[in-house]
Design a protein around this motif. Sequence first.
Motif, PDB file in Angstrom:
ATOM      1  N   GLU A  44       3.760   5.717  -5.631  1.00 29.16           N
ATOM      2  CA  GLU A  44       3.702   5.737  -7.090  1.00 29.16           C
ATOM      3  C   GLU A  44       2.573   6.649  -7.571  1.00 29.16           C
ATOM      4  O   GLU A  44       2.755   7.441  -8.501  1.00 29.16           O
ATOM      5  CB  GLU A  44       3.488   4.320  -7.615  1.00 29.16           C
ATOM      6  N   GLN A  45       1.413   6.570  -6.933  1.00 27.73           N
ATOM      7  CA  GLN A  45       0.265   7.408  -7.303  1.00 27.73           C
ATOM      8  C   GLN A  45       0.573   8.895  -7.157  1.00 27.73           C
ATOM      9  O   GLN A  45       0.091   9.701  -7.936  1.00 27.73           O
ATOM     10  CB  GLN A  45      -0.941   7.095  -6.410  1.00 27.73           C
ATOM     11  N   THR A  46       1.335   9.231  -6.135  1.00 26.37           N
ATOM     12  CA  THR A  46       1.623  10.647  -5.851  1.00 26.37           C
ATOM     13  C   THR A  46       2.920  11.120  -6.498  1.00 26.37           C
ATOM     14  O   THR A  46       3.364  12.236  -6.230  1.00 26.37           O
ATOM     15  CB  THR A  46       1.660  10.896  -4.325  1.00 26.37           C
ATOM     16  N   GLY A  47       3.532  10.261  -7.334  1.00 23.34           N
ATOM     17  CA  GLY A  47       4.726  10.659  -8.068  1.00 23.34           C
ATOM     18  C   GLY A  47       5.987  10.750  -7.239  1.00 23.34           C
ATOM     19  O   GLY A  47       6.942  11.426  -7.617  1.00 23.34           O
ATOM     20  N   GLN A  48       6.021  10.059  -6.123  1.00 24.42           N
ATOM     21  CA  GLN A  48       7.207  10.092  -5.266  1.00 24.42           C
ATOM     22  C   GLN A  48       8.117   8.928  -5.649  1.00 24.42           C
ATOM     23  O   GLN A  48       7.755   7.770  -5.491  1.00 24.42           O
ATOM     24  CB  GLN A  48       6.797  10.045  -3.804  1.00 24.42           C
ATOM     25  N   ARG A  49       9.281   9.264  -6.134  1.00 25.45           N
ATOM     26  CA  ARG A  49      10.221   8.249  -6.606  1.00 25.45           C
ATOM     27  C   ARG A  49      11.153   7.804  -5.486  1.00 25.45           C
ATOM     28  O   ARG A  49      11.345   8.505  -4.509  1.00 25.45           O
ATOM     29  CB  ARG A  49      11.039   8.794  -7.765  1.00 25.45           C
ATOM     30  N   GLY A  50      11.719   6.630  -5.673  1.00 19.90           N
ATOM     31  CA  GLY A  50      12.706   6.138  -4.716  1.00 19.90           C
ATOM     32  C   GLY A  50      12.113   5.471  -3.484  1.00 19.90           C
ATOM     33  O   GLY A  50      12.815   5.195  -2.532  1.00 19.90           O
ATOM     34  N   ARG A  59       0.825  -1.211   0.000  1.00 22.94           N
ATOM     35  CA  ARG A  59       0.000   0.000   0.000  1.00 22.94           C
ATOM     36  C   ARG A  59       0.864   1.269   0.000  1.00 22.94           C
ATOM     37  O   ARG A  59       0.540   2.249  -0.672  1.00 22.94           O
ATOM     38  CB  ARG A  59      -0.948   0.001   1.195  1.00 22.94           C
ATOM     39  N   ILE A  60       1.936   1.266   0.770  1.00 25.17           N
ATOM     40  CA  ILE A  60       2.829   2.437   0.801  1.00 25.17           C
ATOM     41  C   ILE A  60       3.447   2.653  -0.575  1.00 25.17           C
ATOM     42  O   ILE A  60       3.472   3.773  -1.095  1.00 25.17           O
ATOM     43  CB  ILE A  60       3.921   2.265   1.876  1.00 25.17           C
ATOM     44  N   ASN A  61       3.966   1.590  -1.185  1.00 21.50           N
ATOM     45  CA  ASN A  61       4.594   1.705  -2.500  1.00 21.50           C
ATOM     46  C   ASN A  61       3.597   2.178  -3.549  1.00 21.50           C
ATOM     47  O   ASN A  61       3.931   3.018  -4.401  1.00 21.50           O
ATOM     48  CB  ASN A  61       5.221   0.369  -2.911  1.00 21.50           C
ATOM     49  N   HIS A  62       2.377   1.656  -3.489  1.00 19.58           N
ATOM     50  CA  HIS A  62       1.343   2.057  -4.448  1.00 19.58           C
ATOM     51  C   HIS A  62       1.003   3.542  -4.279  1.00 19.58           C
ATOM     52  O   HIS A  62       0.884   4.279  -5.269  1.00 19.58           O
ATOM     53  CB  HIS A  62       0.096   1.184  -4.278  1.00 19.58           C
ATOM     54  N   ARG A  63       0.837   3.998  -3.033  1.00 16.35           N
ATOM     55  CA  ARG A  63       0.507   5.407  -2.799  1.00 16.35           C
ATOM     56  C   ARG A  63       1.662   6.311  -3.237  1.00 16.35           C
ATOM     57  O   ARG A  63       1.438   7.380  -3.819  1.00 16.35           O
ATOM     58  CB  ARG A  63       0.179   5.631  -1.317  1.00 16.35           C
ATOM     59  N   PRO A  79      10.958   4.976   9.574  1.00 16.34           N
ATOM     60  CA  PRO A  79      11.077   5.069   8.118  1.00 16.34           C
ATOM     61  C   PRO A  79      11.504   6.479   7.705  1.00 16.34           C
ATOM     62  O   PRO A  79      11.261   7.446   8.416  1.00 16.34           O
ATOM     63  CB  PRO A  79       9.665   4.751   7.629  1.00 16.34           C
ATOM     64  N   ARG A  80      12.126   6.556   6.538  1.00 13.30           N
ATOM     65  CA  ARG A  80      12.568   7.852   6.021  1.00 13.30           C
ATOM     66  C   ARG A  80      11.396   8.603   5.374  1.00 13.30           C
ATOM     67  O   ARG A  80      10.431   8.002   4.936  1.00 13.30           O
ATOM     68  CB  ARG A  80      13.666   7.655   4.967  1.00 13.30           C
ATOM     69  N   HIS A  81      11.563   9.921   5.321  1.00 17.41           N
ATOM     70  CA  HIS A  81      10.583  10.787   4.664  1.00 17.41           C
ATOM     71  C   HIS A  81      10.467  10.346   3.213  1.00 17.41           C
ATOM     72  O   HIS A  81      11.463  10.028   2.605  1.00 17.41           O
ATOM     73  CB  HIS A  81      11.055  12.239   4.764  1.00 17.41           C
ATOM     74  N   PRO A  82       9.312  10.279   2.645  1.00 17.48           N
ATOM     75  CA  PRO A  82       7.973  10.683   3.080  1.00 17.48           C
ATOM     76  C   PRO A  82       7.128   9.523   3.600  1.00 17.48           C
ATOM     77  O   PRO A  82       5.913   9.655   3.727  1.00 17.48           O
ATOM     78  CB  PRO A  82       7.372  11.242   1.799  1.00 17.48           C
ATOM     79  N   VAL A  83       7.751   8.382   3.900  1.00 21.54           N
ATOM     80  CA  VAL A  83       6.992   7.187   4.269  1.00 21.54           C
ATOM     81  C   VAL A  83       6.117   7.392   5.505  1.00 21.54           C
ATOM     82  O   VAL A  83       4.965   6.961   5.509  1.00 21.54           O
ATOM     83  CB  VAL A  83       7.924   5.966   4.410  1.00 21.54           C
ATOM     84  N   PRO A  84       6.594   8.035   6.584  1.00 26.70           N
ATOM     85  CA  PRO A  84       5.706   8.207   7.748  1.00 26.70           C
ATOM     86  C   PRO A  84       4.397   8.924   7.400  1.00 26.70           C
ATOM     87  O   PRO A  84       3.326   8.519   7.848  1.00 26.70           O
ATOM     88  CB  PRO A  84       6.549   9.030   8.725  1.00 26.70           C
ATOM     89  N   GLU A  85       4.498   9.962   6.579  1.00 30.89           N
ATOM     90  CA  GLU A  85       3.301  10.707   6.197  1.00 30.89           C
ATOM     91  C   GLU A  85       2.388   9.861   5.313  1.00 30.89           C
ATOM     92  O   GLU A  85       1.165   9.897   5.455  1.00 30.89           O
ATOM     93  CB  GLU A  85       3.685  12.002   5.473  1.00 30.89           C
ATOM     94  N   ALA A 131       0.651   7.258   7.595  1.00 32.22           N
ATOM     95  CA  ALA A 131      -0.369   7.895   8.445  1.00 32.22           C
ATOM     96  C   ALA A 131      -1.610   8.232   7.621  1.00 32.22           C
ATOM     97  O   ALA A 131      -2.746   8.019   8.072  1.00 32.22           O
ATOM     98  CB  ALA A 131       0.201   9.148   9.101  1.00 32.22           C
ATOM     99  N   THR A 132      -1.413   8.724   6.408  1.00 32.21           N
ATOM    100  CA  THR A 132      -2.541   9.050   5.535  1.00 32.21           C
ATOM    101  C   THR A 132      -3.322   7.798   5.155  1.00 32.21           C
ATOM    102  O   THR A 132      -4.562   7.790   5.189  1.00 32.21           O
ATOM    103  CB  THR A 132      -2.043   9.770   4.257  1.00 32.21           C
ATOM    104  N   LEU A 133      -2.616   6.731   4.804  1.00 37.12           N
ATOM    105  CA  LEU A 133      -3.277   5.476   4.442  1.00 37.12           C
ATOM    106  C   LEU A 133      -4.118   4.929   5.593  1.00 37.12           C
ATOM    107  O   LEU A 133      -5.253   4.502   5.401  1.00 37.12           O
ATOM    108  CB  LEU A 133      -2.239   4.440   4.002  1.00 37.12           C
ATOM    109  N   LEU A 134      -3.555   4.941   6.799  1.00 41.37           N
ATOM    110  CA  LEU A 134      -4.294   4.434   7.959  1.00 41.37           C
ATOM    111  C   LEU A 134      -5.479   5.336   8.295  1.00 41.37           C
ATOM    112  O   LEU A 134      -6.551   4.844   8.666  1.00 41.37           O
ATOM    113  CB  LEU A 134      -3.362   4.285   9.166  1.00 41.37           C
TER     114      LEU A 134
END
Length: 167
Positions: A72-78, A66-70, A96-102, A105-108
């Motif tokens: 990709e959807q938001t154009g965040q590479r790496g 879910r994190i990887n999919h989101r 986790p490194r930025h932007p993963v925490p955000e 949190a948004t997904l949950l």
Amino acid sequence: MEGTPPPSRPAPHTVYDPRCCEPLRNTITPPCQPTPPGRHTLKNPNYTLALALAQAGWNNSETARRINHRAEQTGQRGIAVDRSRVSRWIRHGEKPRHPVPELLATLLTEHLTQPYTPRLLGIAADHSLHISIGETQHHTLQAKAAAANMPAEDYARALLHTALSDT
């Protein structure tokens, strides 16, 4: 051999809901990982994150997907989270490194329809320091913390604060 009791098994781990101090049911707790000889680390499992993911019904693989999919959807590479990385966030309290925490949190928040923040989940960036100390120092730290009626981490934090305040 007759009369010899069967070997005892270690007591199961119990995870408590931090909101009400009730034992959680149907949860799998992370097994204890042995520390290498002569080394003790000051790391704590992230039970808050584990509880939120359990409430969402997500295992580590689903969380990573879910994190990887989101991302990709938001154009965040790496962003390439895998299940072992999620496991380290939970079992070892790694951040986790930025932007993963955000993202998480948004997904949950969306999935559970209640507000979550990285800080609430225990995955916000902080200025923590994980150290390894020898066995003798560990026992000394434990003894002095017990004498001060404090958890070892709080005692170590107070020692560092005092040492750094004198400079």
